[in-house]
Design a protein around this motif. Sequence first.
Motif, short mmCIF file in Angstrom:
data_model
loop_
_atom_site.label_atom_id
_atom_site.label_comp_id
_atom_site.label_asym_id
_atom_site.label_seq_id
_atom_site.Cartn_x
_atom_site.Cartn_y
_atom_site.Cartn_z
N ASP A 10 0.84 -1.19 0.00
CA ASP A 10 0.00 0.00 0.00
C ASP A 10 0.87 1.25 0.00
OD1 ASP A 10 -2.30 -1.51 0.10
OD2 ASP A 10 -2.30 -1.58 2.29
N GLY A 11 0.33 2.35 -0.51
CA GLY A 11 1.02 3.62 -0.43
C GLY A 11 1.97 3.88 -1.59
N ILE A 12 2.70 4.99 -1.50
CA ILE A 12 3.52 5.43 -2.61
C ILE A 12 4.74 4.56 -2.83
CG2 ILE A 12 2.78 7.83 -2.54
CD1 ILE A 12 5.19 8.52 -0.90
N GLY A 13 5.03 3.66 -1.91
CA GLY A 13 6.20 2.81 -2.09
C GLY A 13 5.90 1.50 -2.80
N SER A 14 4.68 1.33 -3.29
CA SER A 14 4.25 0.04 -3.83
C SER A 14 5.18 -0.51 -4.91
CB SER A 14 2.85 0.16 -4.42
OG SER A 14 1.93 0.57 -3.44
N ILE A 15 5.44 -1.80 -4.82
CA ILE A 15 6.19 -2.52 -5.85
C ILE A 15 5.19 -3.43 -6.56
CG2 ILE A 15 8.05 -4.17 -6.29
CD1 ILE A 15 9.11 -1.53 -5.33
N ILE A 16 5.36 -3.60 -7.87
CA ILE A 16 4.38 -4.36 -8.64
C ILE A 16 4.23 -5.78 -8.13
CG2 ILE A 16 4.68 -3.01 -10.73
CD1 ILE A 16 6.47 -5.18 -11.81
N ASN A 17 3.04 -6.30 -8.26
CA ASN A 17 2.72 -7.66 -7.85
C ASN A 17 3.04 -8.61 -8.99
OD1 ASN A 17 1.58 -10.05 -7.00
ND2 ASN A 17 -0.24 -9.07 -6.13
N ILE A 55 12.42 -10.49 -14.91
CA ILE A 55 12.62 -9.63 -13.74
C ILE A 55 13.52 -10.32 -12.72
CG2 ILE A 55 11.47 -8.65 -11.71
CD1 ILE A 55 9.11 -8.00 -13.52
N GLU A 56 13.29 -11.61 -12.50
CA GLU A 56 14.11 -12.35 -11.54
C GLU A 56 15.56 -12.45 -12.01
OE1 GLU A 56 11.88 -15.95 -11.21
OE2 GLU A 56 10.62 -15.18 -9.57
N GLU A 57 15.77 -12.56 -13.32
CA GLU A 57 17.13 -12.59 -13.85
C GLU A 57 17.83 -11.25 -13.61
OE1 GLU A 57 16.70 -13.60 -17.94
OE2 GLU A 57 16.32 -15.73 -17.56
N LEU A 58 17.11 -10.16 -13.86
CA LEU A 58 17.67 -8.84 -13.62
C LEU A 58 17.97 -8.64 -12.13
CD1 LEU A 58 15.46 -6.57 -15.91
CD2 LEU A 58 17.93 -6.87 -16.09
N PRO A 105 3.79 5.26 -6.97
CA PRO A 105 4.00 3.82 -6.76
C PRO A 105 4.60 3.17 -8.00
CG PRO A 105 1.70 4.27 -7.24
CD PRO A 105 2.37 5.61 -7.11
N ILE A 106 5.25 2.05 -7.82
CA ILE A 106 5.74 1.26 -8.94
C ILE A 106 4.68 0.22 -9.25
CG2 ILE A 106 7.52 -0.35 -9.72
CD1 ILE A 106 9.49 1.10 -7.90
N LEU A 107 4.02 0.40 -10.37
CA LEU A 107 2.87 -0.44 -10.70
C LEU A 107 3.04 -1.26 -11.97
CD1 LEU A 107 0.05 2.13 -9.86
CD2 LEU A 107 0.88 0.27 -8.42
N ASP A 108 4.12 -0.98 -12.72
CA ASP A 108 4.28 -1.69 -13.99
C ASP A 108 5.76 -1.92 -14.27
OD1 ASP A 108 5.23 0.81 -14.76
OD2 ASP A 108 3.35 1.38 -15.74
N ILE A 109 6.03 -2.60 -15.38
CA ILE A 109 7.40 -2.94 -15.76
C ILE A 109 8.25 -1.69 -15.96
CG2 ILE A 109 8.83 -3.99 -17.55
CD1 ILE A 109 7.38 -6.02 -15.87
N LYS A 110 7.68 -0.68 -16.59
CA LYS A 110 8.42 0.55 -16.85
C LYS A 110 8.90 1.19 -15.54
CE LYS A 110 8.04 5.11 -19.04
NZ LYS A 110 7.14 6.04 -19.77
N GLY A 111 8.01 1.26 -14.56
CA GLY A 111 8.37 1.85 -13.28
C GLY A 111 9.44 1.05 -12.56
N LEU A 112 9.34 -0.28 -12.64
CA LEU A 112 10.34 -1.14 -12.00
C LEU A 112 11.70 -0.97 -12.65
CD1 LEU A 112 11.04 -3.35 -9.97
CD2 LEU A 112 10.35 -5.03 -11.68
N CYS A 113 11.73 -0.92 -13.97
CA CYS A 113 13.00 -0.75 -14.68
C CYS A 113 13.62 0.62 -14.38
CB CYS A 113 12.79 -0.92 -16.18
SG CYS A 113 12.49 -2.65 -16.67
#
Length: 254
Positions: free
Chosen positions: A64-71, A83-86, A195-203
Amino acid sequence: MSRPLTEFKSDRDNDVKDLYEKIYPNISISGIRRIMTIVLGDSKKTFVVNGDQCINLKLGNAYDGIGSIINLNKLSEDSVKKIEELNLLIDYYSHTILNYSILPVTGGLNNIKWRLGSDRIDTFIFVLDQYYKNINRAIILNSGSSNGDVGTRKKLESFLSSFGSVEEFVSFIYRLDPDDSKKFIKDSLGSGSEPILDIKGLCQYMELAVDFWELRLESMQKSGVLRLKSGKEKVEKDFELLRDSIKKFTISKN
């Protein structure tokens, strides 16, 4: 991938504490438990500190909140595997001195970084920026302990008042040159409020991690904490490999 830097199990290992003594001025380690204290500010107040993992990528859960990491459960099997390889590439540098700093136990600032942003450094800097600009001081002061007692708040305020701005805080805590601090803060403010909600945000967050380690590498080389010589070239090649892998993955998902 090369292993030019020592890999530690924890940011609180005794060997890491020995490095903290070299990195931070006015830090002392005492007793069997090797408790760390640091003297800060014009008032020369002493604070108990502990190690902190600066970049901590947690995959597999939504927060929850602005720190969210994608599920990861919402992504395709191919995306999860990539993602796991990276993350395997990133995990090594996550356990080196480039990714370790100190935060005060006094006042619970380490807890705040965890609670408010799922331990994301960009969200942490965003919240600190709000604090030092007097935009929203309560979000930090009310989050330092589980019960928000007055004593904890005062200790936290005392620690934060040792720095006049978020730039001073970042420069000291993360041992970055002033210009590098400003650059990293600018980059963090661009992503830390979302929040990080998608692949782009995670990268993008992975790229921020590599940028951060690169800045710390330069700073530690200049200060003499690290003397890599030929090892520096290996680290730089690792960073180039990481950036290239992240970029390719980002493009493949657009």
